[in-house]
Motif scaffolding. Sequence first.
Motif, PDB file in Angstrom:
ATOM      1  N   LYS A   7       0.824  -1.203   0.000  1.00 17.45           N
ATOM      2  CA  LYS A   7       0.000   0.000   0.000  1.00 17.45           C
ATOM      3  C   LYS A   7       0.860   1.255   0.000  1.00 17.45           C
ATOM      4  O   LYS A   7       0.584   2.221  -0.716  1.00 17.45           O
ATOM      5  CB  LYS A   7      -0.930  -0.006   1.210  1.00 17.45           C
ATOM      6  CG  LYS A   7      -1.923   1.152   1.220  1.00 17.45           C
ATOM      7  CD  LYS A   7      -2.876   1.049   2.393  1.00 17.45           C
ATOM      8  CE  LYS A   7      -3.875   2.214   2.373  1.00 17.45           C
ATOM      9  NZ  LYS A   7      -4.816   2.132   3.526  1.00 17.45           N
ATOM     10  N   LYS A   8       1.930   1.229   0.802  1.00 17.55           N
ATOM     11  CA  LYS A   8       2.849   2.368   0.841  1.00 17.55           C
ATOM     12  C   LYS A   8       3.544   2.560  -0.505  1.00 17.55           C
ATOM     13  O   LYS A   8       3.721   3.685  -0.972  1.00 17.55           O
ATOM     14  CB  LYS A   8       3.885   2.167   1.946  1.00 17.55           C
ATOM     15  CG  LYS A   8       3.328   2.321   3.353  1.00 17.55           C
ATOM     16  CD  LYS A   8       4.431   2.164   4.382  1.00 17.55           C
ATOM     17  CE  LYS A   8       3.887   2.374   5.795  1.00 17.55           C
ATOM     18  NZ  LYS A   8       4.948   2.210   6.817  1.00 17.55           N
ATOM     19  N   ASN A  11       1.070   4.081  -2.882  1.00 17.81           N
ATOM     20  CA  ASN A  11       0.875   5.499  -2.561  1.00 17.81           C
ATOM     21  C   ASN A  11       2.058   6.339  -3.058  1.00 17.81           C
ATOM     22  O   ASN A  11       1.867   7.445  -3.574  1.00 17.81           O
ATOM     23  CB  ASN A  11       0.703   5.688  -1.059  1.00 17.81           C
ATOM     24  CG  ASN A  11      -0.620   5.139  -0.557  1.00 17.81           C
ATOM     25  OD1 ASN A  11      -1.561   4.982  -1.342  1.00 17.81           O
ATOM     26  ND2 ASN A  11      -0.698   4.835   0.733  1.00 17.81           N
TER      27      ASN A  11
END
Length: 297
Positions: A7-8, A11
């Motif tokens: 997810k990081k 992003n």
Amino acid sequence: MNHIVLKKERNFATFVLNILLEMRIKQWTKNLLVFASAIFSGAILNPTTLIDAFIGFLSFSFMASTIYIINDLVDVEKDRRHPDKRRRPIASGAINIPSAIVLAVFTFIIAAGLAIYVNNYVFLAVLVYFVMNLSYSLYLKHVVLIDVMIIAAGFVLRAVTGALAVDGILTSWFILCTLGLSLFLALGKRRHELLLFKDDPTNQRKVLNFYSVELLDQLMNIITAVLIMFYSMYAASEEPAMMFSIPFVLYGIFRYYYLIHMKNAGGKPEEILLNDKHILVTVVLFSVCVVAIKKFM
């Protein structure tokens, strides 16, 4: 844990993509004009000349990105009502205003550093471009006719920057050709914008209230004839073989004119260059023709 890491990473990738979109990398194709002096001098195949021209291109491109960011900050509220511009990172909120300011400072520093690395004249030309376009973003874009003249002057500065980067020779005909072409593109852009908002003029830029399609068509007719004359005179003043490049110029202008009037294009010249095969092939063949003439004749 892996889910959090992925997810990081997504992003971060999205953030980088938004930065590149805000810098409008696609519009860097406009700055290819920096290579014009090296091409017309026949020295583009010289490694040193090519490197200097490329650094000059990068410097101008980063400075152009600085202007794009500042312009989006100034017009953020208006862009949010625009059918296309509302998707830009600042207008959509993908990049917040403080981050956009930091990005503008960062691109300005890179542009200035690259320009100084080439020489002080390139730095001065890029700085003039910044001041001129800052004035445009803050006020001059609302002044009828001056707005297109500023856009045209920006293209001339691109050509001048390229010549200063490689110690090229700038003739009056070359500058006039650049001015004619840039006015042609700027008028086509204004015409496209006027048609885009014909059903909802309240959301168009203020200066379009002082234009009409008929006026812009007449101005484009004039500048088309003048541009063809300028380039023909330039070619005639060079080697006789340069006359063989005129058909490429004629076809390119006629094709662009066709796209403006029959396909309602012209709003984004950089996309036409990349997406229209006829224009792209014509530009490539024209460049090869000029380099070959300058190198071998």
